[in-house]
Scaffold this active site. Sequence first.
Site, PDB file in Angstrom:
ATOM      1  N   LYS A   1       0.874  -1.186   0.000  1.00 14.12           N
ATOM      2  CA  LYS A   1       0.000   0.000   0.000  1.00 14.12           C
ATOM      3  C   LYS A   1       0.898   1.219   0.000  1.00 14.12           C
ATOM      4  O   LYS A   1       2.066   1.142   0.411  1.00 14.12           O
ATOM      5  CB  LYS A   1      -0.872   0.008   1.260  1.00 14.12           C
ATOM      6  CG  LYS A   1      -2.110   0.878   1.148  1.00 14.12           C
ATOM      7  CD  LYS A   1      -3.247   0.185   0.451  1.00 14.12           C
ATOM      8  CE  LYS A   1      -4.378   1.158   0.174  1.00 14.12           C
ATOM      9  NZ  LYS A   1      -5.564   0.466  -0.370  1.00 14.12           N
TER      10      LYS A   1
ATOM     11  N   ASP B   1      -6.904   4.302  -4.723  1.00 20.57           N
ATOM     12  CA  ASP B   1      -7.604   4.184  -3.431  1.00 20.57           C
ATOM     13  C   ASP B   1      -8.213   5.571  -3.206  1.00 20.57           C
ATOM     14  O   ASP B   1      -8.412   6.315  -4.189  1.00 20.57           O
ATOM     15  CB  ASP B   1      -6.622   3.773  -2.314  1.00 20.57           C
ATOM     16  CG  ASP B   1      -7.337   3.416  -1.007  1.00 20.57           C
ATOM     17  OD1 ASP B   1      -7.944   2.345  -0.939  1.00 20.57           O
ATOM     18  OD2 ASP B   1      -7.307   4.214  -0.043  1.00 20.57           O
TER      19      ASP B   1
HETATM   20  P1  NDP Z   1     -12.813   7.828  -3.227  1.00 20.52           P
HETATM   21  O1  NDP Z   1     -11.736   8.818  -2.989  1.00 20.52           O
HETATM   22  O2  NDP Z   1     -13.318   7.609  -4.585  1.00 20.52           O
HETATM   23  O3  NDP Z   1     -14.065   8.160  -2.294  1.00 20.52           O
HETATM   24  C1  NDP Z   1     -13.941   8.223  -0.907  1.00 20.52           C
HETATM   25  C2  NDP Z   1     -15.271   8.672  -0.313  1.00 20.52           C
HETATM   26  O4  NDP Z   1     -15.198   8.563   1.111  1.00 20.52           O
HETATM   27  C3  NDP Z   1     -15.606  10.125  -0.607  1.00 20.52           C
HETATM   28  O5  NDP Z   1     -17.000  10.273  -0.590  1.00 20.52           O
HETATM   29  C4  NDP Z   1     -14.958  10.858   0.572  1.00 20.52           C
HETATM   30  O6  NDP Z   1     -15.534  12.107   0.860  1.00 20.52           O
HETATM   31  C5  NDP Z   1     -15.212   9.891   1.702  1.00 20.52           C
HETATM   32  N1  NDP Z   1     -14.115   9.987   2.675  1.00 20.52           N
HETATM   33  C6  NDP Z   1     -12.804   9.790   2.440  1.00 20.52           C
HETATM   34  N2  NDP Z   1     -12.071   9.975   3.551  1.00 20.52           N
HETATM   35  C7  NDP Z   1     -12.947  10.312   4.488  1.00 20.52           C
HETATM   36  C8  NDP Z   1     -12.791  10.635   5.850  1.00 20.52           C
HETATM   37  N3  NDP Z   1     -11.607  10.626   6.481  1.00 20.52           N
HETATM   38  N4  NDP Z   1     -13.918  10.920   6.517  1.00 20.52           N
HETATM   39  C9  NDP Z   1     -15.107  10.904   5.896  1.00 20.52           C
HETATM   40  N5  NDP Z   1     -15.324  10.608   4.609  1.00 20.52           N
HETATM   41  C10 NDP Z   1     -14.254  10.320   3.931  1.00 20.52           C
HETATM   42  O7  NDP Z   1     -12.255   6.458  -2.584  1.00 20.52           O
HETATM   43  P2  NDP Z   1     -12.775   4.967  -2.829  1.00 20.52           P
HETATM   44  O8  NDP Z   1     -14.238   4.960  -3.066  1.00 20.52           O
HETATM   45  O9  NDP Z   1     -11.871   4.342  -3.788  1.00 20.52           O
HETATM   46  O10 NDP Z   1     -12.447   4.299  -1.407  1.00 20.52           O
HETATM   47  C11 NDP Z   1     -13.411   4.221  -0.353  1.00 20.52           C
HETATM   48  C12 NDP Z   1     -13.009   3.134   0.615  1.00 20.52           C
HETATM   49  O11 NDP Z   1     -12.954   1.873  -0.080  1.00 20.52           O
HETATM   50  C13 NDP Z   1     -11.636   3.299   1.263  1.00 20.52           C
HETATM   51  O12 NDP Z   1     -11.677   2.755   2.573  1.00 20.52           O
HETATM   52  C14 NDP Z   1     -10.747   2.433   0.389  1.00 20.52           C
HETATM   53  O13 NDP Z   1      -9.578   2.018   1.069  1.00 20.52           O
HETATM   54  C15 NDP Z   1     -11.689   1.268   0.121  1.00 20.52           C
HETATM   55  N6  NDP Z   1     -11.347   0.447  -1.030  1.00 20.52           N
HETATM   56  C16 NDP Z   1     -11.245   0.989  -2.286  1.00 20.52           C
HETATM   57  C17 NDP Z   1     -10.956   0.186  -3.359  1.00 20.52           C
HETATM   58  C18 NDP Z   1     -10.951   0.704  -4.751  1.00 20.52           C
HETATM   59  O14 NDP Z   1     -10.879  -0.126  -5.671  1.00 20.52           O
HETATM   60  N7  NDP Z   1     -11.044   1.996  -4.985  1.00 20.52           N
HETATM   61  C19 NDP Z   1     -10.655  -1.253  -3.182  1.00 20.52           C
HETATM   62  C20 NDP Z   1     -10.886  -1.747  -1.844  1.00 20.52           C
HETATM   63  C21 NDP Z   1     -11.187  -0.897  -0.822  1.00 20.52           C
HETATM   64  P3  NDP Z   1     -14.744  13.450   0.424  1.00 20.52           P
HETATM   65  O15 NDP Z   1     -14.925  13.536  -1.060  1.00 20.52           O
HETATM   66  O16 NDP Z   1     -15.423  14.541   1.165  1.00 20.52           O
HETATM   67  O17 NDP Z   1     -13.314  13.255   0.837  1.00 20.52           O
END
Ligand code: NDP
Length: 467
Positions: free
Chosen positions: A140, A180
């Site tokens: 990571k 991510d």
């Molecule tokens: P994105 O950046 O596309 O979206 C993240 C979302 O979560 C946004 O709506 C963001 O809001 C919100 N968010 C992020 N950080 C915080 C925080 N600290 N507090 C509150 N809201 C938060 O990321 P992903 O959708 O790719 O990832 C989401 C989750 O899924 C993560 O935990 C990631 O590790 C996990 N994941 C992702 C994978 C992938 O293929 N992308 C694979 C496996 C797991 P805002 O826009 O306001 O920041």
Amino acid sequence: MTAYVEDDISPKTKMSPYVEDFMADVKAKNPAEPEFHQAVFEVAESVSIVLERHPEYRSAKILERMVEPERLIMFRVPWVDDRGEVRVNRGFRIEMNSALGPYKGGLRFHPSVNLGILKFLAFEQVFKNSLTTLPMGGGKGGSDFDPKGKSNTEIMRFCQAFMAELFRHIGPDTDVPAGDIGVGGREIGYLFGMYKKLRNEFTGVLTGKGLNWGGSLIRPEATGYGAVYFAAEMLTTRSQTLEGKVCLVSGSGNVAQYTVEKLLHLGARVVTLSDSNGYIYDEEGIDRAKLDFILELKNVRRGRIAEYTEKFKSAVYTPFSPGAEHNPLWDHKADCAFPSATQNEINARDAKNLLKNGVFVVSEGANMPTTIGGVNQFLEAGILYAPGKAANAGGVATSGLEMSQNSMRLAWSRSEVDQKLHGIMKRIHETCVEMAARFGTPGNYVNGANIGGFLKVADAMMDQGVV
Ligand code: NDP
């Protein structure tokens, strides 16, 4: 989003003396990394029974080796913003375990990124990748860079500066990063462009690439689709489907968007979405047209979720209050929950609220979104609870499929990739069910996922000697 006071990271159940000593050592060697301690503790608890039955793993110090990254790279990322000011961020890559294949795992760009958070994510990734059955080790990386409010050229300059160091550590047979939080198709494009320039090589060194330059169909959808496929598999164990189920989804990024899309395909009703400022509750349900509005809002205009209520009057927006001790998104009547934002977004109180409101399926799209206290609530209630390392493995699995297509220099069709993804999620579900039963805790997907992931890596490490 609420800033949680860590509710109950220490377990209610008494730790075995081995786990107690092991955790004391992990905490002493890795101070001030609570998320890493949390992730390690959960795995150690689950596999303690395996270590009892297999003393050879204990004498080979398999778990003790697994918590030490094989390599940890930390570097300066200086770049120049649009006003000509020099900015300095910190870059990381954690190469955690390569027993099963090249290091594989995403890059996260978010101001909260630090060593402990990336170590927890890298550690989780090792078990998740093992569960996919594909030949991938775990890693990571990322940076404390905040993409919010940055111009496109600032994002490009940052990605180029980041890759100016990372390129010497990665490669298609060494370490293959992906996206991510904060790293999507746009960032992967800039990172890939810089890698290609520096190495003078066009290889499958990153996954999540654009479709016309080596990317795989279904990769953007895969994590969300996979989390829904996993929930559907869990429901079949109770002879139910997702049809008509009311679902709470958090986040509004990549994972949340495609979770909603697949839930709509399967006839479920989604009533919430969020970002870091607040959440919307739409009792009428988020339909295809409303989802299209969100895709445009988040992926093109990069706006805030609050704008949804300006367009759709059926919805209510609630801002998150800093310091709140619970997340109101989890306090609505529903059947299923898909946390898809970030770590520790469900604490013990949120878990109680979910159970009180009738939720009996939780499929984690995010990594470690539930605190230990919350997990204990779900396990005690005996609901269908899938931890992220099983439920969200579809993303990295499809990255693995992208690597295969790159190596073969061909591209599979949408339906081929989707079928493979669906098959992988079914097999991960079977592994969890089988391992949980074999080690005495039937129906416990946490133990099933941790043990299933652990055994394959442990056996490979035994075969490969003390390295
Ligand atoms: P994105 O950046 O596309 O979206 C993240 C979302 O979560 C946004 O709506 C963001 O809001 C919100 N968010 C992020 N950080 C915080 C925080 N600290 N507090 C509150 N809201 C938060 O990321 P992903 O959708 O790719 O990832 C989401 C989750 O899924 C993560 O935990 C990631 O590790 C996990 N994941 C992702 C994978 C992938 O293929 N992308 C694979 C496996 C797991 P805002 O826009 O306001 O920041």
